[in-house]
Design an enzyme around this catalytic site. Structure first.
Site, PDB file in Angstrom:
ATOM      1  N   ASP A  85       0.858  -1.183   0.000  1.00  6.50           N
ATOM      2  CA  ASP A  85       0.000   0.000   0.000  1.00  6.50           C
ATOM      3  C   ASP A  85       0.900   1.241   0.000  1.00  6.50           C
ATOM      4  O   ASP A  85       1.516   1.561   1.021  1.00  6.50           O
ATOM      5  CB  ASP A  85      -0.892   0.028   1.246  1.00  6.50           C
ATOM      6  CG  ASP A  85      -1.887  -1.119   1.306  1.00  6.50           C
ATOM      7  OD1 ASP A  85      -1.769  -2.061   0.500  1.00  6.50           O
ATOM      8  OD2 ASP A  85      -2.776  -1.066   2.173  1.00  6.50           O
ATOM      9  N   LYS A 117      -7.167   3.167  -2.212  1.00  7.18           N
ATOM     10  CA  LYS A 117      -7.430   3.070  -0.768  1.00  7.18           C
ATOM     11  C   LYS A 117      -7.694   4.469  -0.223  1.00  7.18           C
ATOM     12  O   LYS A 117      -7.068   5.437  -0.647  1.00  7.18           O
ATOM     13  CB  LYS A 117      -6.220   2.417  -0.093  1.00  7.18           C
ATOM     14  CG  LYS A 117      -6.290   2.319   1.430  1.00  7.18           C
ATOM     15  CD  LYS A 117      -5.037   1.621   1.960  1.00  7.18           C
ATOM     16  CE  LYS A 117      -4.927   1.694   3.465  1.00  7.18           C
ATOM     17  NZ  LYS A 117      -3.704   1.033   3.974  1.00  7.18           N
ATOM     18  N   LYS A 121     -10.177  -0.228  -1.269  1.00  7.12           N
ATOM     19  CA  LYS A 121      -9.946  -0.564   0.135  1.00  7.12           C
ATOM     20  C   LYS A 121     -10.330   0.638   0.987  1.00  7.12           C
ATOM     21  O   LYS A 121      -9.813   1.742   0.795  1.00  7.12           O
ATOM     22  CB  LYS A 121      -8.481  -0.936   0.378  1.00  7.12           C
ATOM     23  CG  LYS A 121      -8.165  -1.230   1.858  1.00  7.12           C
ATOM     24  CD  LYS A 121      -6.706  -1.631   2.040  1.00  7.12           C
ATOM     25  CE  LYS A 121      -6.343  -1.792   3.515  1.00  7.12           C
ATOM     26  NZ  LYS A 121      -4.915  -2.164   3.709  1.00  7.12           N
TER      27      LYS A 121
END
Length: 214
Positions: free
Chosen positions: A87, A149, A181
């Site tokens: 990430d 995300k 996400k």
């Protein structure tokens, strides 16, 4: 619900025993994965051996302001140490200044370092307008990311994931095959279900056990 959850421990003062507890919880509750800082990827690999729990880590965390080359190195090292997914944090200054080519180039380079492993791009939605969120998603598509995300959870006085932002992200990326996400402030089952309904395929949370227990 458990297969949406990436059980997360990224706090600065986490102890090794707290991390080991996180890994054991993930195995016990059959979570999709865990998310830890890069220096603990090897520890996660050791304790999650033989399980299906994915190891997720971060790059350029939490500010996104590291040099691209540093983020690329972090990513390569994380994969080498056993991470399944990375990430990365977007450079918010570049987004605000409309330096879109720099963002796309960075995402492409980090995705190349990930190889077949998933790359998520953290947008830090608390700092962005709705138009900026949509534009950031479009840049992630162009950069060949796998997921977008919402948040790091580290913005002072930030809300974290909001259903309206998750829905905007989902509607922007869904036709290109990217997933969403939701992360930041998801502390109970009601909040988790709201994010899933809005389009989230993953939930980054430090409250995974509480959520699955209802």
């Amino acid at each position: 619900m458990e297969k949406f959850i990436e059980n997360t421990l990224l706090k600065q003062d986490a102890t090794e025993q707290e991390l080991i507890n996180l890994f054991e919880e993930a195995k016990k509750y059959n979570f999709f994965g865990i998310c830890v800082n890069p220096c603990y990827v090897k520890l996660a690999k050791e304790h999650l051996a033989g399980s299906d729990v994915k190891i997720v880590t971060v790059a350029g965390f939490p500010l996104g302001a590291s040099a691209t080359e540093v983020k690329v190195f972090e990513t390569k090292k994380a994969i080498e140490d056993g991470a399944d997914e990375v990430d990365m944090v977007i450079n918010v200054t570049w987004l605000k200044d409309k330096k879109y080519d720099l963002i796309v180039n960075e995402i492409k380079k980090i995705k190349e370092a990930c190889g077949s492993h998933n790359l998520k791009v953290i947008l830090e939605t608390d700092l962005l307008t709705k138009d900026e969120i949509k534009k950031a998603c479009e840049l992630c598509i162009e950069g060949c990311a796998d997921l977008v995300k919402t948040s790091t959870g580290f913005v002072k006085n930030g809300v974290g994931a909001k259903a309206e932002d998750v829905e905007l992200m989902y509607n922007t990326v869904k036709s290109h095959g990217l997933l969403v996400k939701a992360s930041g402030g998801i502390r109970d089952r009601e909040a988790a279900e709201k994010m899933i309904k809005a389009g989230a395929s993953r939930l980054g949370t430090s409250s995974g056990v509480k959520i699955v227990q209802g």
